[in-house]
Enzyme design. Structure first.
Site, PDB file in Angstrom:
ATOM      1  N   GLU A 267      -2.643   9.601   9.319  1.00  0.00           N
ATOM      2  CA  GLU A 267      -2.061   8.406   8.703  1.00  0.00           C
ATOM      3  C   GLU A 267      -0.734   8.111   9.372  1.00  0.00           C
ATOM      4  OE1 GLU A 267      -1.305   8.665   4.555  1.00  0.00           O
ATOM      5  OE2 GLU A 267      -3.341   9.267   4.013  1.00  0.00           O
ATOM      6  N   GLU A 321      -2.868  -2.923  -1.268  1.00  0.00           N
ATOM      7  CA  GLU A 321      -3.643  -2.467  -2.428  1.00  0.00           C
ATOM      8  C   GLU A 321      -2.790  -2.612  -3.683  1.00  0.00           C
ATOM      9  OE1 GLU A 321      -5.714   1.379  -1.318  1.00  0.00           O
ATOM     10  OE2 GLU A 321      -4.532   0.970   0.504  1.00  0.00           O
ATOM     11  N   LYS A 324      -1.898   0.453  -6.497  1.00  0.00           N
ATOM     12  CA  LYS A 324      -1.282   1.731  -6.172  1.00  0.00           C
ATOM     13  C   LYS A 324       0.009   1.888  -6.972  1.00  0.00           C
ATOM     14  CE  LYS A 324      -1.357   3.434  -2.095  1.00  0.00           C
ATOM     15  NZ  LYS A 324      -1.164   3.678  -0.645  1.00  0.00           N
ATOM     16  N   GLU A 330       4.550   0.958  -1.700  1.00  0.00           N
ATOM     17  CA  GLU A 330       3.222   1.549  -1.756  1.00  0.00           C
ATOM     18  C   GLU A 330       2.111   0.514  -1.737  1.00  0.00           C
ATOM     19  OE1 GLU A 330       2.582   4.580  -1.494  1.00  0.00           O
ATOM     20  OE2 GLU A 330       4.320   5.724  -2.133  1.00  0.00           O
TER      21      GLU A 330
END
Length: 420
Positions: A267, A321, A324, A330
């Site tokens: 990541e 997203e 999250k 985030e």
């Protein structure tokens, strides 16, 4: 794919590149959101980006089916909640037979990532002892089916496993984790699977913006770089310094494994928005960082310590997203909004042939990640800001409560089948 996304992909992205198993770059496909397109829409987006690999954080059957016959190579996650179920030979064999084997060969699964940041996560005291047995049992289960050469087994670590990381040549693992890490390194050396790290220069910069140059953290090509005073090696950017820190820590912990184990980035990313105290989280910086990651990996070059081993990475992430937990950043790591429109214009486009060398994340490839999980930033906040963002969300209410219950139920069903 929904018509709007198809049109926007054709207008805004480069011509589709053939997705091959040898693409050096991949991307995370996170699903912690209630407004994301269906999995069936994603393969075409990846083709438009020229990305041939995806990291998933779970083995959701519908998502695996969505990638069937696409040529996209997957790294499939075994969720933390499933570690107990697959840490025995019978449990691992049942899980592989019921989840992985039916998807093959139509869906190209190249690697299983067992848990995410297990050694530094919130449940590390319980899960850490299950990690290596789960990895070994899954590998053995694959071998029994003749799949161990096709699908390798590894796990992804937070860079908080390092006790120190600067300069890279002085890096070493935390003493409390050393026994486990040495055994895991032996596993990697024996099976040929890579050591994965979630590496985020953003956190090093955000924690110490006066001590870490922004251009160094953004991987800017024109930055003069930093010299390691002990090794004499020159580091043009922080990401390769982080990777070499892990190489040095491996050598200090297990010299035999150091000769055989490759480090890959599972990541890496940069948020396009954040809270007032999240320094540097802007669309301009995110565009620069992710564009520079693409350029760095597509060049096919290695790190200063391992110049002949091409750097392999999964960018984080495909979508923003919205479910999250945690700070605003985030929810803002995606290259795309849920409707398929770019969050920002990238400063770099992948070449038409992102296929510099063969092999996958498990046996010689490189990509970026995806799935439905979030493991937080892990431990080690004193260690130079080497934290990670994953696609695994941990919250106790709403959508995530349902998802966790479903994941646990799936693992329980494996154990029930074993008992029949």
């Amino acid at each position: 794919m929904p018509p709007l996304i198809s049109i926007l992909m054709a207008l805004l992205l480069p011509a589709a590149a053939e997705a091959t198993s040898s693409a050096l770059l991949g991307i995370s496909y996170g699903r912690v959101g209630n407004n994301l397109p269906p999995p069936t829409a994603v393969p075409q987006m990846l083709l438009s980006l020229g990305v041939g690999r995806v990291r998933l954080y779970d083995a959701d059957p519908a998502t695996l089916r969505a990638f069937a016959n696409t040529g996209v190579e997957l790294a499939v996650g075994v969720r933390d909640e499933c570690l107990a179920a697959v840490s025995t030979p019978a449990g691992a064999a049942s899980w592989v037979r019921s989840v992985i084997q039916p998807a093959l060969p139509a869906t190209k699964i190249a690697v299983l990532t067992v848990g995410n940041e297990v050694l530094t996560g919130a449940n590390s005291s319980f899960l850490s002892r299950l990690l290596l047995p789960a990895m070994q049992c899954l590998h053995d289960a694959l071998a029994q089916l003749g799949l161990d050469k096709q699908v390798s087994v590894t796990t992804a670590h937070n860079l908080g496993v390092l006790a120190t990381s600067y300069p890279p040549s002085s890096a070493y693992f935390r003493k409390d984790l050393l026994p486990l890490l040495c055994s895991i390194l032996d596993f990697h050396a024996r099976t040929g699977s890579p050591f994965l790290v979630n590496a985020y220069p953003y956190f090093a910069y955000a924690e110490d913006p006066t001590g870490v140059e922004l251009e160094y953290a953004l991987l800017e090509p024109g930055y003069a770089g930093v010299a390691d005073p002990s090794s004499g090696l020159h580091y043009p950017n922080l990401l390769v310094a982080q990777v070499d820190a892990v190489y040095h820590a491996i050598a200090a912990a297990n010299s035999a494994a150091a000769r055989a184990v490759e480090v890959r980035v599972s990541e890496t990313g940069w948020p396009s928005a954040g809270d007032a105290n999240e320094t540097g989280a802007t669309p301009q910086n995110a565009a620069k960082y992710n564009g520079n990651v693409m350029r760095l990996v597509a060049d096919g070059k290695g790190t200063p310590l391992r110049p002949s081993v091409a750097l392999r990475a999964y960018m984080f992430a495909l979508f923003n997203e919205n479910m999250k937990p945690g700070p605003t950043s985030e929810r803002n790591y995606g290259l795309f909004k849920p409707d398929g429109t770019p969050v920002y214009e990238l400063s770099y486009r992948l070449p038409k042939d992102n296929t510099n060398s063969a092999g996958g994340m498990g046996g010689g490839g490189g990509t970026i990640a995806g799935g439905g999980g979030y493991n937080g930033h892990g431990d080690g906040s004193e260690d130079g800001g080497y934290y990670s963002i994953s696609a695994s969300a941990k919250t106790t209410t709403g959508w995530w409560t349902w998802w966790t219950q479903a994941a646990v139920a799936a693992c329980v069903s494996v154990l029930m089948m074993m008992a029949l």
